[in-house]
Design an enzyme around this catalytic site. Structure first.
Site, PDB file in Angstrom:
ATOM      1  N   SER A 125       0.825  -1.207   0.000  1.00  0.00           N
ATOM      2  CA  SER A 125       0.000   0.000   0.000  1.00  0.00           C
ATOM      3  C   SER A 125       0.857   1.255   0.000  1.00  0.00           C
ATOM      4  O   SER A 125       1.956   1.265   0.577  1.00  0.00           O
ATOM      5  CB  SER A 125      -0.888  -0.009   1.260  1.00  0.00           C
ATOM      6  OG  SER A 125      -1.475   1.244   1.465  1.00  0.00           O
ATOM      7  N   TYR A 150      -1.585  -0.992  10.843  1.00  0.00           N
ATOM      8  CA  TYR A 150      -1.890  -1.581   9.521  1.00  0.00           C
ATOM      9  C   TYR A 150      -0.748  -1.244   8.554  1.00  0.00           C
ATOM     10  O   TYR A 150      -0.172  -2.138   7.925  1.00  0.00           O
ATOM     11  CB  TYR A 150      -3.221  -1.037   8.982  1.00  0.00           C
ATOM     12  CG  TYR A 150      -3.325  -1.173   7.478  1.00  0.00           C
ATOM     13  CD1 TYR A 150      -3.144  -0.071   6.642  1.00  0.00           C
ATOM     14  CD2 TYR A 150      -3.559  -2.414   6.896  1.00  0.00           C
ATOM     15  CE1 TYR A 150      -3.192  -0.208   5.263  1.00  0.00           C
ATOM     16  CE2 TYR A 150      -3.616  -2.553   5.522  1.00  0.00           C
ATOM     17  CZ  TYR A 150      -3.428  -1.439   4.706  1.00  0.00           C
ATOM     18  OH  TYR A 150      -3.469  -1.574   3.336  1.00  0.00           O
ATOM     19  N   LYS A 154       2.404  -3.634   6.565  1.00  0.00           N
ATOM     20  CA  LYS A 154       2.761  -3.640   5.135  1.00  0.00           C
ATOM     21  C   LYS A 154       4.261  -3.402   4.981  1.00  0.00           C
ATOM     22  O   LYS A 154       4.943  -4.030   4.197  1.00  0.00           O
ATOM     23  CB  LYS A 154       1.955  -2.583   4.368  1.00  0.00           C
ATOM     24  CG  LYS A 154       0.474  -2.908   4.250  1.00  0.00           C
ATOM     25  CD  LYS A 154       0.237  -4.219   3.521  1.00  0.00           C
ATOM     26  CE  LYS A 154      -1.230  -4.570   3.417  1.00  0.00           C
ATOM     27  NZ  LYS A 154      -1.462  -5.892   2.802  1.00  0.00           N
TER      28      LYS A 154
END
Ligand code: WQD
Length: 337
Positions: A125, A150, A154
């Site tokens: 992302s 989050y 990644k």
């Protein structure tokens, strides 16, 4: 060619499964249905005329992952979407995110690197860039301290892949998505957010359907043209096609390095107000909204440099913001009909 798609019944996963089936790949979907439903298989079959194999496996279960890869040792490639992805939830429940997003990745890589072909596409992302200094954001932009657990999963995920590729047969492509939106033009599959949507476009379509009273725009005092945040909204079908192109690149051994990184965006930034105006144009509906305080953790501006994806990967987005919003609106009307 047999391809495993983890999280293949999710939003981006299901659209990618459609494109893989259309290209003649044999697809096995792994999904634990925590954020999707088996009915998505019906939508995939209606679009492609083919029903992928489906195994309901939670990738946090190491033994189940091991059994799967013993059973399917003739796999040619894996596209890994399965992960928790709600920024706000990750702040409240970091351990859920570290366990789900990282343990699953480790267990997958432990098995994949035993296969003769360890071709691995990783769903990453643009959140890894945080607030990048320079627009458009290219792949050399520095990876900043993540603004949420989050985003951190990644970043750590990418580092795990790099470390494993250095000492194994792993070949991988990391795809850093900007903002995926929209739905398949057939309205047979689309985004199915559980509960109150965290992301802008599903909140807009639910508001237009009357499921939400009005959209809260998180801040209109940003240093942008109209004061609202700017993002690079990419049609999920364009994004899905980029995964097939990336997979073929690994299968045909065209990759230059063992781990390659590509930003996937349109290269165009749109503000929240521009998205609202575009939605009103395609839907013919006035959207009720109000300005509220900024949301913690939001970056001001993020849109992709498309140069590397265009020139090296040979991929370019083709669909517009209006195409994406139109497909999202048609999908919302279909699932509420
Ligand atoms: C977009 C803009 C909000 C909702 C996140 C993740 C990213 C990816 C996509 C998973 C922002 C504004 C939103 C609302 C609003 N996630 N907004 N009112 O935060 O750019 O990206 O989702 O893959 O990794 O970081 O997307 O859609 O939440 O927000 O004003 O009700 O819309 O402030 O400016 P975001 P978003």
């Amino acid at each position: 060619m047999k391809i495993v798609v983890t999280g293949g019944l999710g939003f981006i996963g299901s659209h990618t499964v459609v494109e893989l089936l259309n290209e003649g790949f044999e697809v096995i979907v792994i999904d634990n249905l925590s954020n999707s439903s088996e009915t998505v298989l019906d939508g995939i079959e209606k679009i492609t005329g083919k029903r992928p194999f489906f195994e309901n496996i939670d990738l946090r279960d190491k033994l189940l992952v091991q059994d799967f890869f013993v059973k399917h040792s003739d796999i040619d490639g894996i596209i890994h979407f399965a992960a928790s992805k709600a920024v706000g939830e990750s702040v409240e429940n970091p351990l859920l995110y570290y366990e789900n997003n990282l343990n699953s990745l480790v267990y997958l890589l432990q098995e994949i690197t035993k296969l003769p072909h360890a071709n691995f596409i990783f769903s990453s992302s643009c959140t890894v860039y945080g607030q990048a200094e320079k627009m458009p954001i290219d792949e050399n932009a520095s990876v900043q301290k993540a603004m949420s657990p989050y985003g951190n999963t990644k970043q750590i995920g990418e580092e795990i892949i790099l470390d494993v590729a250095n000492v194994s047969n792993l070949n991988s492509i990391l795809l850093r998505y900007f903002n995926p939106i929209g739905a398949h033009p057939t309205s047979e599959i689309g985004e199915l957010p559980l509960g109150v949507p965290q992301n802008l476009v599903p909140f807009i379509t639910q508001t237009a359907m009357g499921l939400r009273k009005e959209l809260s725009v998180f801040g209109n005092d940003y240093p942008t043209a109209d004061g609202t945040c700017v993002r690079d909204y990419i049609h999920v079908v364009d994004l899905a096609k980029a995964h097939v192109i990336s997979l073929k690149r690994l299968l045909e051994k065209q990759n230059i390095e063992k781990v390659e990184v590509f930003n996937l965006g349109t290269g165009k930034g749109s503000s929240v107000l521009e998205v609202i105006n575009a939605f009103e144009k395609v839907s013919g509906q006035k959207l009720p909204y109000k300005f509220v305080n900024r949301r913690e953790g939001d970056v001001i501006e993020a849109y992709a440099s498309t140069e590397k994806a265009n020139n090296v990967l040979g991929w370019k987005s083709k669909l517009t913001l209006e195409d994406a919003l139109d497909s999202a609106w048609k999908w919302e009307q279909k699932i509420r009909s």
